[in-house]
Write a protein that holds these residues in place. Structure first.
Motif, PDB file in Angstrom:
ATOM      1  N   CYS A 121      28.629  73.875  40.535  1.00 22.65           N
ATOM      2  CA  CYS A 121      28.458  72.940  41.645  1.00 22.65           C
ATOM      3  C   CYS A 121      29.467  73.278  42.726  1.00 22.65           C
ATOM      4  N   SER A 122      29.071  73.226  43.972  1.00 24.05           N
ATOM      5  CA  SER A 122      30.010  73.464  45.070  1.00 24.05           C
ATOM      6  C   SER A 122      29.857  72.384  46.131  1.00 24.05           C
ATOM      7  N   ARG A 123      30.919  72.171  46.855  1.00 27.76           N
ATOM      8  CA  ARG A 123      30.955  71.187  47.935  1.00 27.76           C
ATOM      9  C   ARG A 123      31.653  71.793  49.142  1.00 27.76           C
ATOM     10  N   GLU A 124      31.077  71.597  50.301  1.00 27.87           N
ATOM     11  CA  GLU A 124      31.780  71.952  51.528  1.00 27.87           C
ATOM     12  C   GLU A 124      32.961  71.010  51.692  1.00 27.87           C
ATOM     13  N   THR A 125      34.088  71.540  52.110  1.00 27.77           N
ATOM     14  CA  THR A 125      35.270  70.694  52.233  1.00 27.77           C
ATOM     15  C   THR A 125      35.379  70.017  53.598  1.00 27.77           C
ATOM     16  N   GLN A 126      35.076  70.749  54.655  1.00 25.45           N
ATOM     17  CA  GLN A 126      35.230  70.210  56.010  1.00 25.45           C
ATOM     18  C   GLN A 126      36.621  69.591  56.166  1.00 25.45           C
ATOM     19  N   ALA A 127      37.640  70.351  55.750  1.00 21.77           N
ATOM     20  CA  ALA A 127      39.000  69.829  55.661  1.00 21.77           C
ATOM     21  C   ALA A 127      39.877  70.187  56.855  1.00 21.77           C
ATOM     22  N   GLN A 128      39.297  70.748  57.902  1.00 19.68           N
ATOM     23  CA  GLN A 128      40.069  71.139  59.082  1.00 19.68           C
ATOM     24  C   GLN A 128      40.918  69.975  59.584  1.00 19.68           C
ATOM     25  N   ALA A 129      42.181  70.251  59.871  1.00 21.40           N
ATOM     26  CA  ALA A 129      43.103  69.205  60.321  1.00 21.40           C
ATOM     27  C   ALA A 129      43.862  69.677  61.549  1.00 21.40           C
ATOM     28  N   MET A 178      46.182  76.646  62.089  1.00 25.48           N
ATOM     29  CA  MET A 178      44.960  76.467  61.316  1.00 25.48           C
ATOM     30  C   MET A 178      45.362  75.801  60.001  1.00 25.48           C
ATOM     31  N   GLU A 179      45.121  74.506  59.936  1.00 28.33           N
ATOM     32  CA  GLU A 179      45.552  73.728  58.781  1.00 28.33           C
ATOM     33  C   GLU A 179      44.384  72.967  58.171  1.00 28.33           C
ATOM     34  N   GLN A 180      44.533  72.621  56.887  1.00 28.42           N
ATOM     35  CA  GLN A 180      43.519  71.855  56.170  1.00 28.42           C
ATOM     36  C   GLN A 180      44.182  70.697  55.440  1.00 28.42           C
ATOM     37  N   ASP A 181      43.435  69.604  55.313  1.00 26.74           N
ATOM     38  CA  ASP A 181      43.918  68.399  54.645  1.00 26.74           C
ATOM     39  C   ASP A 181      43.734  68.560  53.138  1.00 26.74           C
ATOM     40  N   VAL A 182      44.832  68.596  52.402  1.00 29.53           N
ATOM     41  CA  VAL A 182      44.769  68.800  50.951  1.00 29.53           C
ATOM     42  C   VAL A 182      44.041  67.646  50.270  1.00 29.53           C
ATOM     43  N   GLN A 183      44.192  66.447  50.791  1.00 31.04           N
ATOM     44  CA  GLN A 183      43.500  65.277  50.233  1.00 31.04           C
ATOM     45  C   GLN A 183      41.988  65.510  50.214  1.00 31.04           C
ATOM     46  N   ILE A 184      41.448  66.029  51.287  1.00 33.87           N
ATOM     47  CA  ILE A 184      40.004  66.248  51.379  1.00 33.87           C
ATOM     48  C   ILE A 184      39.571  67.361  50.424  1.00 33.87           C
ATOM     49  N   ILE A 185      40.397  68.400  50.292  1.00 37.34           N
ATOM     50  CA  ILE A 185      40.078  69.495  49.366  1.00 37.34           C
ATOM     51  C   ILE A 185      39.991  68.970  47.934  1.00 37.34           C
ATOM     52  N   ILE A 186      40.936  68.123  47.535  1.00 38.71           N
ATOM     53  CA  ILE A 186      40.931  67.581  46.175  1.00 38.71           C
ATOM     54  C   ILE A 186      39.763  66.610  45.981  1.00 38.71           C
ATOM     55  N   GLU A 187      39.393  65.883  47.004  1.00 32.32           N
ATOM     56  CA  GLU A 187      38.211  65.021  46.908  1.00 32.32           C
ATOM     57  C   GLU A 187      36.964  65.847  46.619  1.00 32.32           C
ATOM     58  N   ALA A 188      36.831  66.983  47.300  1.00 33.02           N
ATOM     59  CA  ALA A 188      35.681  67.859  47.068  1.00 33.02           C
ATOM     60  C   ALA A 188      35.708  68.410  45.645  1.00 33.02           C
ATOM     61  N   LEU A 189      36.902  68.767  45.165  1.00 31.07           N
ATOM     62  CA  LEU A 189      37.029  69.261  43.791  1.00 31.07           C
ATOM     63  C   LEU A 189      36.614  68.191  42.794  1.00 31.07           C
ATOM     64  N   ASN A 190      37.059  66.963  43.003  1.00 33.58           N
ATOM     65  CA  ASN A 190      36.664  65.867  42.109  1.00 33.58           C
ATOM     66  C   ASN A 190      35.157  65.657  42.115  1.00 33.58           C
ATOM     67  N   GLU A 191      34.543  65.767  43.282  1.00 36.33           N
ATOM     68  CA  GLU A 191      33.090  65.606  43.368  1.00 36.33           C
ATOM     69  C   GLU A 191      32.371  66.673  42.554  1.00 36.33           C
ATOM     70  N   CYS A 192      32.875  67.896  42.603  1.00 30.59           N
ATOM     71  CA  CYS A 192      32.263  68.974  41.821  1.00 30.59           C
ATOM     72  C   CYS A 192      32.321  68.684  40.329  1.00 30.59           C
ATOM     73  N   LEU A 193      33.475  68.216  39.847  1.00 24.73           N
ATOM     74  CA  LEU A 193      33.623  67.976  38.417  1.00 24.73           C
ATOM     75  C   LEU A 193      32.809  66.773  37.961  1.00 24.73           C
ATOM     76  N   VAL A 194      32.695  65.754  38.788  1.00 25.03           N
ATOM     77  CA  VAL A 194      31.856  64.600  38.450  1.00 25.03           C
ATOM     78  C   VAL A 194      30.400  65.020  38.297  1.00 25.03           C
ATOM     79  N   ALA A 195      29.981  66.014  39.067  1.00 24.00           N
ATOM     80  CA  ALA A 195      28.586  66.462  39.025  1.00 24.00           C
ATOM     81  C   ALA A 195      28.257  67.312  37.801  1.00 24.00           C
TER      82      ALA A 195
END
Length: 451
Positions: free
Chosen positions: A49-57, A67-84
Motif C-alpha cells: 500500500c502506498s500513500r502520497e504524502t503531500q508534505a511540502q512545508a 525544500m522542507e517537508q513536515d515529518v508529522q504528515i509523513i508519519i500520518e501517511a505511514l500510519n495510513e499504509c499500515l492500517v490498510a
C-alpha cells in the motif's frame, strides 16, 4: 491523502513454513509499505500500500531556496499504509526493513522525538520535538557557500541538500536552531530510532555516505576535519553495516509484536536496485521522473579517497561491502510518443542541470522548420535523454564492467515505445522490460535474506 497503489494479496503470511518481513520506503513524494513472504519457492509480495504524502512545508530560514517537508504528515501517511494492510499478516512479521530518501536531514530531541499512543490496531507514534525534514532537493547551500567549507575526505563531492552541508548552513546562519536538538539523521533513521527507542541514532554506511564527509573505505566520519571547523560532531549518528539490526521494537505497532527486529535504515536507491538486480552482470535502467543507470562494481573495488566534482558518475555503498555505480539525469517526461524514425533536431534535456555540472541547462539546437512537428520534437527529446545517460556511462564502460543485459524499469520506459527504441540503439545489450524497482520490497527482501 490519496492511495496511489495497492496490490492484491498473492500468498498469505499464515501459510505454514513461511516468514513475513515488512518493507517500508519513505520517499520524496510518497510512503509505501510492502509485506514479503519467504517460501521455498522464493519471495512473494503479499500486499502493498502506498500513500502520497503531500508534505511540502514552508522554509522560513532559507526562503524560496529551501525544500522542507513536515515529518508529522509523513508519519500520518505511514500510519495510513499500515492500517490498510491485513492485521493477521502484520502480527506474523518477524523483521522490518526501512529505506527512504537519501541525503536529507531531520533533527530531534533524544527520548522526546515521539509520543506513543494506543489505537484500534495497537500502538502508534506521533512526532514530537522534531524539526522539518530538509530534503535532498534543498537548494540553500550555494556554490560559493559549499566552496567555503572544508574539503571532505570522501569519494563523493559535497552538494546542496547533503545532510552535513545543511548542518553547516545552520551553524553559520542559524546556530540557535541547532541548540534545540541533540540528534539528527535521515527520515528513515528517525523512524528506526523511534520504533526501537534508541538512545542515539544509528545510520547505515549507505545513508552516511549520502550526507558527505564520510569515508567509505574506513566506514567513518571525517571527524577531525569537521571538529577543526566547529562542526557539531555530536549530531553525527553512529554508523553500521546495511542489513544489520538496529534494535527491537519497544511497542507493538499496528499489530506488529513488541520485540520485532528492525534493520538499520537503508538508502532508497540501493533498495530499489536490490529489488530487481538478480545477477552481477545486470545493469539497471530506471526512467520515470528522473533517470538512473546503475551497474555493480567488481569484487574488491574501492572508491577513490577524494571527490571528483566534475565526474558524471558516483559510487554508492551497496550491500556486503560492495559498491554500485550510478549515473543520473533529471528531466520532465512526456506522456506519449509519436513514431518518427530520426530527426536532425537536437535537445539537451537537462533542465535541472546535473549534480556534477549544475550549469549544464537544457538547450535545443539544429532547429529547422521541417523538424518542429510533435513527432520530431518527441524523437529528439527521447534521443537527448538517452544520449545524456550514455555520455555519462557509455556502452563501452558497461561492456568492460561485464554487463550482459539491462533491466529496464520505470513508467516512462513502459509507456513510451520511442524511448525504448532509443535505449536499444544506444545500448546494444538485451533489454528486459517490466523489472520495476521497488525500494519497499527491496528493504523487506534485505531483511529476509539476512535472517
Amino acid at each position: 491523502m490519496m492511495a496511489d497503489n495497492q496490490a492484491v494479496a498473492l500468498s498469505p503470511c499464515t501459510t505454514p513454513g513461511t516468514v513475513c518481513t515488512l518493507g517500508i520506503d519513505l520517499g520524496t513524494t510518497s510512503v509505501k509499505a510492502a509485506l514479503v513472504v519467504g517460501t521455498e519457492q522464493g519471495q512473494l509480495v503479499t500486499q502493498s500500500c502506498s500513500r502520497e504524502t503531500q508534505a511540502q512545508a514552508d522554509s522560513p530560514a532559507a526562503g524560496a531556496q529551501g525544500m522542507e517537508q513536515d515529518v508529522q504528515i509523513i508519519i500520518e501517511a505511514l500510519n495510513e499504509c499500515l492500517v490498510a494492510l491485513p492485521q493477521e499478516q502484520l502480527q506474523r512479521v518477524s523483521h522490518i526493513g526501512i529505506s527512504g530518501q537519501m541525503h536529507g536531514v531531520v533533527f530531534w530531541k533524544t527520548n522526546q522525538g515521539c509520543k506513543w499512543t494506543e489505537s484500534g490496531t495497537g500502538h502508534t507514534f506521533q512526532p514530537e520535538e522534531v524539526s522539518h525534514l530538509i530534503t535532498w532537493q534543498d537548494g540553500r547551500c550555494s556554490s560559493s557557500f559549499l566552496s567555503s567549507l572544508p574539503q571532505p575526505q570522501s569519494h563523493l563531492s559535497l552538494a546542496t541538500g547533503f545532510g552535513c552541508a545543511t548542518i553547516y548552513w545552520y551553524l553559520k546562519n542559524s546556530p540557535d536552531f541547532l541548540k534545540s536538538y541533540d540528534a539528527a539523521g535521515t527520515i528513515q533513521d528517525y523512524v528506526v530510532a523511534m520504533l526501537c527507542d534508541l538512545e542515539s541514532p544509528l545510520m547505515s554506511v549507505q545513508n552516511a555516505a549520502s550526507w558527505g564527509y564520510f569515508n567509505s573505505r574506513s566506514k567513518s566520519w571525517n571527524t577531525e576535519i569537521l571538529r577543526e571547523s566547529g562542526f557539531p560532531i555530536h549530531l553525527l549518528p553512529e554508523v553500521g553495516d546495511p542489513g544489520g539490526i538496529a534494535g527491537r521494537m519497544s511497542h507493538d505497532w499496528h499489530g506488529i509484536p513488541t520485540g520485532t527486529e528492525v534493520g538499520i535504515a537503508l538508502g532508497d536507491f540501493q533498495c530499489s536496485v536490490y529489488s530487481c538486480m538478480t545477477e552481477r552482470t545486470d545493469a539497471v535502467l530506471n526512467i520515470s521522473t528522473s533517470a538512473q543507470l546503475t551497474i555493480p562494481m567488481p569484487l574488491g573495488f574501492q572508491p577513490p579517497e577524494t571527490p571528483d566534482s566534475l565526474s558524471a558518475v558516483a559510487y554508492f555503498p551497496y550491500f556486503d561491502g560492495h559498491d554500485v555505480l550510478e549515473s543520473s539525469v533529471y528531466t520532465q517526461m512526456i506522456n506519449a510518443a509519436l513514431a518518427q524514425n530520426d530527426t536532425r533536431l537536437s535537445i539537451c534535456p537537462t533542465i535541472f542541470g546535473e549534480r556534477h555540472m549544475p550549469e549544464r541547462l537544457a538547450s535545443v539546437t539544429r532547429i529547422t522548420a521541417s523538424d518542429l512537428s510533435l513527432g520530431h520534437v518527441t524523437r529528439a527529446l527521447c534521443q537527448g535523454i538517452i544520449q545524456n545517460l550514455h555520455s555519462m556511462m557509455p556502452f563501452q564502460h558497461l561492456k568492460e564492467a561485464g554487463v550482459k543485459r539491462i533491466l529496464g524499469s520505470g513508467s516512462a520506459l513502459s509507456k513510451n515505445e520511442v524511448l525504448r527504441q532509443e535505449v536499444e540503439k544506444m545500448f546494444p545489450f538485451p533489454v528486459i522490460y517490466g523489472k520495476d524497482v521497488d525500494a519497499a520490497v527491496g528493504a523487506a527482501i534485505v531483511m529476509l535474506h539476512r535472517k
